[in-house]
Design a protein around this motif. Sequence first.
Motif, PDB file in Angstrom:
ATOM      1  N   PRO A 105       0.813  -1.224   0.000  1.00 17.05           N
ATOM      2  CA  PRO A 105       0.000   0.000   0.000  1.00 17.05           C
ATOM      3  C   PRO A 105       0.847   1.276   0.000  1.00 17.05           C
ATOM      4  O   PRO A 105       0.545   2.237  -0.704  1.00 17.05           O
TER       5      PRO A 105
ATOM      6  N   LEU B 232       1.210   4.066  -3.054  1.00 15.39           N
ATOM      7  CA  LEU B 232       0.949   5.499  -2.851  1.00 15.39           C
ATOM      8  C   LEU B 232       2.119   6.341  -3.390  1.00 15.39           C
ATOM      9  O   LEU B 232       1.908   7.394  -3.996  1.00 15.39           O
TER      10      LEU B 232
ATOM     11  N   GLU C 126      -6.928   8.935   2.564  1.00 18.33           N
ATOM     12  CA  GLU C 126      -6.267   7.906   1.750  1.00 18.33           C
ATOM     13  C   GLU C 126      -4.813   7.711   2.201  1.00 18.33           C
ATOM     14  O   GLU C 126      -4.309   6.583   2.267  1.00 18.33           O
TER      15      GLU C 126
ATOM     16  N   ALA D 103      -3.147   4.279   3.838  1.00 24.03           N
ATOM     17  CA  ALA D 103      -2.016   3.542   3.242  1.00 24.03           C
ATOM     18  C   ALA D 103      -0.913   3.320   4.280  1.00 24.03           C
ATOM     19  O   ALA D 103      -0.288   2.251   4.334  1.00 24.03           O
TER      20      ALA D 103
ATOM     21  N   GLN E 226      -2.247   0.620   6.689  1.00 25.44           N
ATOM     22  CA  GLN E 226      -2.253  -0.704   6.050  1.00 25.44           C
ATOM     23  C   GLN E 226      -0.831  -1.253   5.887  1.00 25.44           C
ATOM     24  O   GLN E 226      -0.649  -2.451   5.722  1.00 25.44           O
ATOM     25  N   SER E 227       0.153  -0.377   5.915  1.00 24.05           N
ATOM     26  CA  SER E 227       1.545  -0.810   5.794  1.00 24.05           C
ATOM     27  C   SER E 227       2.195  -0.989   7.162  1.00 24.05           C
ATOM     28  O   SER E 227       3.418  -1.145   7.268  1.00 24.05           O
TER      29      SER E 227
END
Length: 280
Positions: free
Chosen positions: A91, A95, A177, A181, A184-185
């Motif tokens: 993720p 990005l 967003e 990201a 999620q990382s």
Amino acid sequence: MFPTIFRADLHCHSNCSDGSDSPQELIDIALKEGLCGLSITDHDTIRAYETAVPYAAEKGLLLLSGVEFSSSHAEEPIHILGYAFSLQAEPLQALCRKHRMRRRERNLEILANLKRMGITIEEEELGSSDTHTVGRPHIALLLIERGEVSTVQEAFARYLGEEKPAYASGEIISIDETIKAIHQSGGKAILAHPQLIKRKRVFRKMLEMPFDGLEGYYAHLALDQEERYLDIAKERGFLITGGSDYHGAVKPNNRLGSSWVDQETFTTLYNHYVAKEKTT
Ligand code: AMP
Ligand code: ZN
Ligand code: FE
Ligand code: FE
């Protein structure tokens, strides 16, 4: 001999974005300044870590994963620091790729605006976006080279700053967003240099976003402002990070290590990073 105090600078830029030193040079300077830990927070890229990870290991400097993403809210630029994510996480890498496309389009818009004002700079002159994040400071340096302005500050004041004639915001990648990201990382999302947010309303809005902390220690930040952010952070159980925002020769007043976090804060983030890197 003075006892060594553990200090870690969590905000600096290499020449993978708009700093003037290579990642290895940053590590050498960090050691010379007596720092024990460092995070390289380039704008919208983590490329520095390709060379920085093996070099820091060789030199014995603790290196924490980091990045500074560009975003915006109600036309006010907002910078989001990500820390302690896995460098392998998709993720975050996705990005960074999205930002590279965004910046390419945006730089073309800025160059078109300059052309209308009689200043022609070709895209190739900006250097390759495959190797580093290309932004307004690179355009500012070309304007100096052309003799249009004499300093980076003047380039922003006359052409490139928000509301100036060559400015283009480009596509906005939202704060939500960006934070998503980073989370999620496996990382922590920190609101960078909150004192640069001009409107109180925007700052209050930021406090409603799912940040994990804010940057409470920053180069040239007045003590009373620092205390205010520390109070807010304590109240919310936020992490408080800090760093110099060192850019090398591009911003000569910010010395690496001029703002820093202590061993406790660094270790919290570093242990989190090591655990995430193992499980990814
Ligand atoms: P960009 O990421 O392309 O929007 O460029 C933003 C970067 O330009 C910031 O991170 C700063 O390093 C630099 N910058 C922004 N405003 C100014 C200014 N007024 N003078 C000098 N540098 C600036
Ligand atoms: Zn910068
Ligand atoms: Fe910033
Ligand atoms: Fe920065």
